[in-house]
Design a protein around this motif. Structure first.
Motif, short mmCIF file in Angstrom:
data_model
loop_
_atom_site.label_atom_id
_atom_site.label_comp_id
_atom_site.label_asym_id
_atom_site.label_seq_id
_atom_site.Cartn_x
_atom_site.Cartn_y
_atom_site.Cartn_z
N UNK A 28 16.90 8.72 2.22
CA UNK A 28 17.54 7.49 2.68
C UNK A 28 16.78 6.96 3.89
N UNK A 29 17.15 5.76 4.35
CA UNK A 29 16.39 5.09 5.39
C UNK A 29 16.30 5.92 6.67
N UNK A 30 17.40 6.53 7.07
CA UNK A 30 17.42 7.29 8.32
C UNK A 30 16.54 8.53 8.22
N UNK A 31 16.68 9.26 7.12
CA UNK A 31 15.90 10.48 6.94
C UNK A 31 14.41 10.17 6.81
N UNK A 32 14.07 9.10 6.09
CA UNK A 32 12.67 8.72 5.93
C UNK A 32 12.05 8.33 7.27
#
Length: 247
Positions: A28-32
């Motif tokens: 997801x955006x945060x993890x990436x």
């Protein structure tokens, strides 16, 4: 293409090039973003170390190369074909697919930069080398010869190549020819090896027999890893036979 790369080898090389393609699910955006930021910090630290270690003239040349590498990183990491993203056109720089793929590419560049300034105890060429553009070569230097396995995955469509052989080595120049190795092959393939400023420059001629249409072996390789006895034996065996190992 003789010496076709095994599925296992192709998989491992592709994983090295694109962390996104190795995931069952994209981050997801945060993890990436977290993965990219970690890789970016490591790259910046390696860059700072190179700036401290290299003479000014050499570092100025490195800056030119780094600009070209950044363009390469974004070309691949913004490609839906490379990342596996379901999108049309270039990916946004803040998209999870871009961030994850760019992080994997930065990891390779960090390794290359660290190798560029590392002082190896072994003064021979024996070791694993990378060009940080999807090419790698494993080398065992013995008695005036380079036993080698060179492999690559190039471009957003992952064109692959692989070749094992033995090059004559007269420090700091080496030469490989496959003349007479395959009676059905009419064009001679050559690789030249030039050691200059801790970089092993490789230039090929008529190498298309051993790789895909857009793959190539040419590059400026840096030693990034030592090889244990088992790994060296595997490379020497493959180089003598001319066949790439299955894994």
């Amino acid at each position: 293409m003789r010496n076709a790369i095994s599925f296992f080898t192709l998989l491992m090389l592709t994983v090295c090039l694109s962390t996104a393609s190795a995931q069952d699910k994209p981050l997801d955006a945060k993890a990436a973003k977290a993965v990219f930021d970690k890789a970016d910090r490591a790259l910046n630290a390696a860059w700072s170390a190179a700036k401290q270690a290299l003479p000014e003239e050499e570092f100025n040349k490195l800056k030119e190369d780094q600009r070209a590498w950044v363009e390469y990183r974004d070309y691949l990491a913004r490609s839906p074909m490379y990342t596996g993203a379901d999108a049309q056109g270039e990916l946004a720089l803040d998209s999870p697919e871009y961030l994850e793929a760019a992080a994997g590419l930065e990891d390779m560049r960090t390794e290359w930069l660290k190798g560029l300034i590392h002082e190896w105890k072994d003064e021979t060429l024996t070791g694993e080398w990378t060009d940080s553009y999807g090419g790698s070569i494993e080398v065992v230097e013995r008695e005036g010869h380079l036993h080698f396995i060179i492999q690559c995955v190039r471009g957003p469509t992952s064109h692959v190549g692989g070749l094992a052989g033995i090059a004559a080595w007269n420090p700091s120049i080496g030469w490989f020819s496959d003349k007479g190795r395959d009676k059905e092959k009419t064009d001679e393939t050559n690789l030249s090896f030039i050691l200059r400023d801790k970089k092993l420059e490789i230039i090929g001629a008529n190498t298309g027999y051993y790789h895909g249409a857009r793959a190539y072996f040419d590059g400026s390789y840096v030693k990034v890893k030592a090889l244990d006895a088992k790994a060296q034996a595997k490379i020497v065996k493959a180089a003598k036979s001319g066949d790439l190992p299955e894994e």
